[in-house]
Design an enzyme around this catalytic site. Sequence first.
Site, mmCIF file in Angstrom:
data_model
loop_
_atom_site.group_PDB
_atom_site.id
_atom_site.type_symbol
_atom_site.label_atom_id
_atom_site.label_comp_id
_atom_site.label_asym_id
_atom_site.label_seq_id
_atom_site.Cartn_x
_atom_site.Cartn_y
_atom_site.Cartn_z
ATOM 1 N N HIS A 262 0.866 -1.191 0.000
ATOM 2 C CA HIS A 262 0.000 0.000 0.000
ATOM 3 C C HIS A 262 0.894 1.230 0.000
ATOM 4 O O HIS A 262 1.954 1.235 0.620
ATOM 5 C CB HIS A 262 -0.877 0.007 1.272
ATOM 6 C CG HIS A 262 -2.072 0.886 1.160
ATOM 7 N ND1 HIS A 262 -2.010 2.236 1.349
ATOM 8 C CD2 HIS A 262 -3.359 0.615 0.836
ATOM 9 C CE1 HIS A 262 -3.212 2.767 1.174
ATOM 10 N NE2 HIS A 262 -4.051 1.806 0.862
ATOM 11 N N ASP A 315 -7.959 -5.318 -0.089
ATOM 12 C CA ASP A 315 -8.469 -6.135 -1.198
ATOM 13 C C ASP A 315 -8.172 -7.618 -1.053
ATOM 14 O O ASP A 315 -8.743 -8.435 -1.773
ATOM 15 C CB ASP A 315 -7.861 -5.631 -2.514
ATOM 16 C CG ASP A 315 -8.471 -4.296 -2.885
ATOM 17 O OD1 ASP A 315 -7.720 -3.310 -3.005
ATOM 18 O OD2 ASP A 315 -9.708 -4.234 -3.002
HETATM 19 C C1 SDX Z 1 -6.392 -0.154 -2.826
HETATM 20 O O1 SDX Z 1 -4.525 4.313 -1.967
HETATM 21 C C2 SDX Z 1 -5.582 3.723 -1.301
HETATM 22 O O2 SDX Z 1 -5.989 4.124 -0.247
HETATM 23 C C3 SDX Z 1 -6.170 2.528 -2.053
HETATM 24 C C4 SDX Z 1 -7.145 1.663 -1.269
HETATM 25 C C5 SDX Z 1 -8.450 2.396 -0.992
HETATM 26 O O3 SDX Z 1 -9.136 2.031 -0.020
HETATM 27 O O4 SDX Z 1 -8.822 3.241 -1.853
HETATM 28 O O5 SDX Z 1 -6.543 1.262 -0.047
HETATM 29 C C6 SDX Z 1 -7.528 0.417 -2.070
HETATM 30 O O6 SDX Z 1 -6.241 0.188 -3.979
HETATM 31 C C7 SDX Z 1 -5.453 -1.094 -2.134
HETATM 32 C C8 SDX Z 1 -4.258 -1.527 -3.052
HETATM 33 C C9 SDX Z 1 -4.769 -2.621 -4.005
HETATM 34 N N1 SDX Z 1 -3.738 -2.948 -4.989
HETATM 35 C C10 SDX Z 1 -3.014 -4.089 -4.898
HETATM 36 O O7 SDX Z 1 -3.147 -4.920 -4.007
HETATM 37 C C11 SDX Z 1 -2.040 -4.284 -6.049
HETATM 38 C C12 SDX Z 1 -0.704 -4.843 -5.532
HETATM 39 N N2 SDX Z 1 -0.060 -3.776 -4.732
HETATM 40 C C13 SDX Z 1 0.877 -2.955 -5.405
HETATM 41 O O8 SDX Z 1 1.040 -2.952 -6.747
HETATM 42 C C14 SDX Z 1 1.428 -1.803 -4.593
HETATM 43 O O9 SDX Z 1 1.664 -2.229 -3.309
HETATM 44 C C15 SDX Z 1 0.626 -0.524 -4.592
HETATM 45 C C16 SDX Z 1 0.325 -0.052 -5.981
HETATM 46 C C17 SDX Z 1 -0.662 -0.732 -3.861
HETATM 47 C C18 SDX Z 1 1.430 0.550 -3.855
HETATM 48 O O10 SDX Z 1 2.606 0.619 -4.508
HETATM 49 P P1 SDX Z 1 3.686 1.781 -4.292
HETATM 50 O O11 SDX Z 1 3.444 2.556 -3.059
HETATM 51 O O12 SDX Z 1 3.773 2.552 -5.560
HETATM 52 O O13 SDX Z 1 4.977 0.937 -4.007
HETATM 53 P P2 SDX Z 1 6.045 0.555 -5.105
HETATM 54 O O14 SDX Z 1 5.358 0.103 -6.362
HETATM 55 O O15 SDX Z 1 7.012 1.672 -5.190
HETATM 56 O O16 SDX Z 1 6.744 -0.734 -4.454
HETATM 57 C C19 SDX Z 1 7.796 -0.574 -3.485
HETATM 58 C C20 SDX Z 1 8.509 -1.921 -3.433
HETATM 59 C C21 SDX Z 1 8.885 -2.436 -4.834
HETATM 60 O O17 SDX Z 1 10.024 -3.267 -4.677
HETATM 61 P P3 SDX Z 1 11.463 -2.668 -5.136
HETATM 62 O O18 SDX Z 1 11.337 -2.314 -6.607
HETATM 63 O O19 SDX Z 1 11.699 -1.456 -4.242
HETATM 64 O O20 SDX Z 1 12.412 -3.829 -4.882
HETATM 65 O O21 SDX Z 1 7.601 -2.905 -2.898
HETATM 66 C C22 SDX Z 1 7.379 -3.917 -3.875
HETATM 67 C C23 SDX Z 1 7.723 -3.313 -5.216
HETATM 68 O O22 SDX Z 1 8.073 -4.327 -6.128
HETATM 69 N N3 SDX Z 1 5.949 -4.249 -3.819
HETATM 70 C C24 SDX Z 1 5.476 -5.483 -3.930
HETATM 71 C C25 SDX Z 1 4.084 -5.360 -3.821
HETATM 72 N N4 SDX Z 1 3.752 -4.063 -3.667
HETATM 73 C C26 SDX Z 1 4.926 -3.385 -3.664
HETATM 74 N N5 SDX Z 1 6.090 -6.675 -4.101
HETATM 75 C C27 SDX Z 1 5.289 -7.771 -4.176
HETATM 76 N N6 SDX Z 1 3.939 -7.736 -4.079
HETATM 77 C C28 SDX Z 1 3.310 -6.548 -3.907
HETATM 78 N N7 SDX Z 1 1.976 -6.510 -3.817
#
Ligand code: SDX
Length: 379
Positions: A262, A315
């Site tokens: 998140h 989710d």
């Molecule tokens: C919702 O914003 C809100 O409030 C949203 C929400 C709401 O109520 O409206 O809470 C609802 O949308 C929840 C999120 C649902 N989405 C997912 O579950 C999709 C999977 N999650 C991600 O793609 C991710 O965690 C985000 C998009 C939710 C947040 O991503 P960020 O803050 O942009 O983080 P990032 O992409 O910069 O990741 C940082 C690191 C990375 O690794 P490095 O490149 O630094 O090595 O964390 C890793 C990412 O690869 N990472 C994950 C991961 N999420 C981040 N690795 C594995 N699995 C994951 N799910």
Amino acid sequence: MSAEQVIVNKGLEGIYFDNTSICHIDGQRGILLYRGYNIHDLASNATYEEVCYLLLYDRLPTKDELDQFDAALKENRNLPSAVMDVIYAFKDGHPTDVLRTAVSALGTIDPDVKDMSLEANLRKGIRLIAQFPTIVAAHERIRKGLDFTPPREDLSHAANFLWMLKGEEPDPDAVRAMDLDFILHAEHSSNASTFTARVAASTLADLHSSVVAAISALKGPLHGGAAEAVMEMVEAIGEPERAEGWVQEQLAAKKRIMGFGHRVYKTEDPRARHLRELSKILGEKYGEPKTFQILQNIEKAMEPMRAKGIYVNVDFYAGSIYHYLGIPADLYIPIFAIGRIVGWVAHILEQYSDNRLIRPLLHYVGPMERQWVFIEQRS
Ligand code: SDX
């Protein structure tokens, strides 16, 4: 300002663009407040109708106020025949696209569409909160070749949605689950879809147009689409004992596990515990604990990611609840929207109340001052 002095916050990460009194999120401690009330108190004690009143009017309603608000929702559940025609016309479309299109159509004929007064915008907002379940349920029945099940005024918001969706008296446990799910999805500060709604509202676009923008943003798999992706993952894993290996393979391939991580929470999303409990209860009630077991094993396999601040989010368990309630996967985003519409409306009204056009900057890194070349000289 020289290029060296420009600080680019990609994705507006960590940027505060305004003040709000609607929702507080403490991402480090996993705290979520709606108008100052803790999500755990609301999850345990409130109904979705009460939470809607709180988010729109900034206080908990008295019994009379709640009865009046509930009556206003019930009076507005029906759809104009022209909008029903639109749903018929696009019955083979994705349910999220049909919801977005139906809201667009509602906006073209709403009697208050040009009236930007607070009273008119509240009327429009209440109409949309009431109509979202009807749009989603009507489309589901129509695309399956079933009769439309008209809304009933003797049922609560959540019970009426399940009634319209299935055409049968809803099970009390299912109603409680749906009501709790709507509460937990109702509001979450400046998430991508709410931010989109506020950007549209900041141009003084009408409420329906701002909600259409929000639905468009919600559709993406990084936001509202995650619950559907989680259930696809459960399907791919198939058995609880395969979960750990599957997760490790995905992580080794640098793939993301849906339902985790998140932008704000760097500890467990406080909403997840309620959905986890609900998923366990429904899995046992409907005699299919395997789905919950798979989810639990995924969560266990993801524990090492906590070191990177990656925890389960709202989710992860939501999709299993809809699955247990017999709801098809392509309805998960529309159900998220049925919960979130009240948050969008509250933020649109807040944006209108003390507006400043939202217009951030992009740092230009392209070429400067290129000379024009006539087409005959181009190679
Ligand atoms: C919702 O914003 C809100 O409030 C949203 C929400 C709401 O109520 O409206 O809470 C609802 O949308 C929840 C999120 C649902 N989405 C997912 O579950 C999709 C999977 N999650 C991600 O793609 C991710 O965690 C985000 C998009 C939710 C947040 O991503 P960020 O803050 O942009 O983080 P990032 O992409 O910069 O990741 C940082 C690191 C990375 O690794 P490095 O490149 O630094 O090595 O964390 C890793 C990412 O690869 N990472 C994950 C991961 N999420 C981040 N690795 C594995 N699995 C994951 N799910």
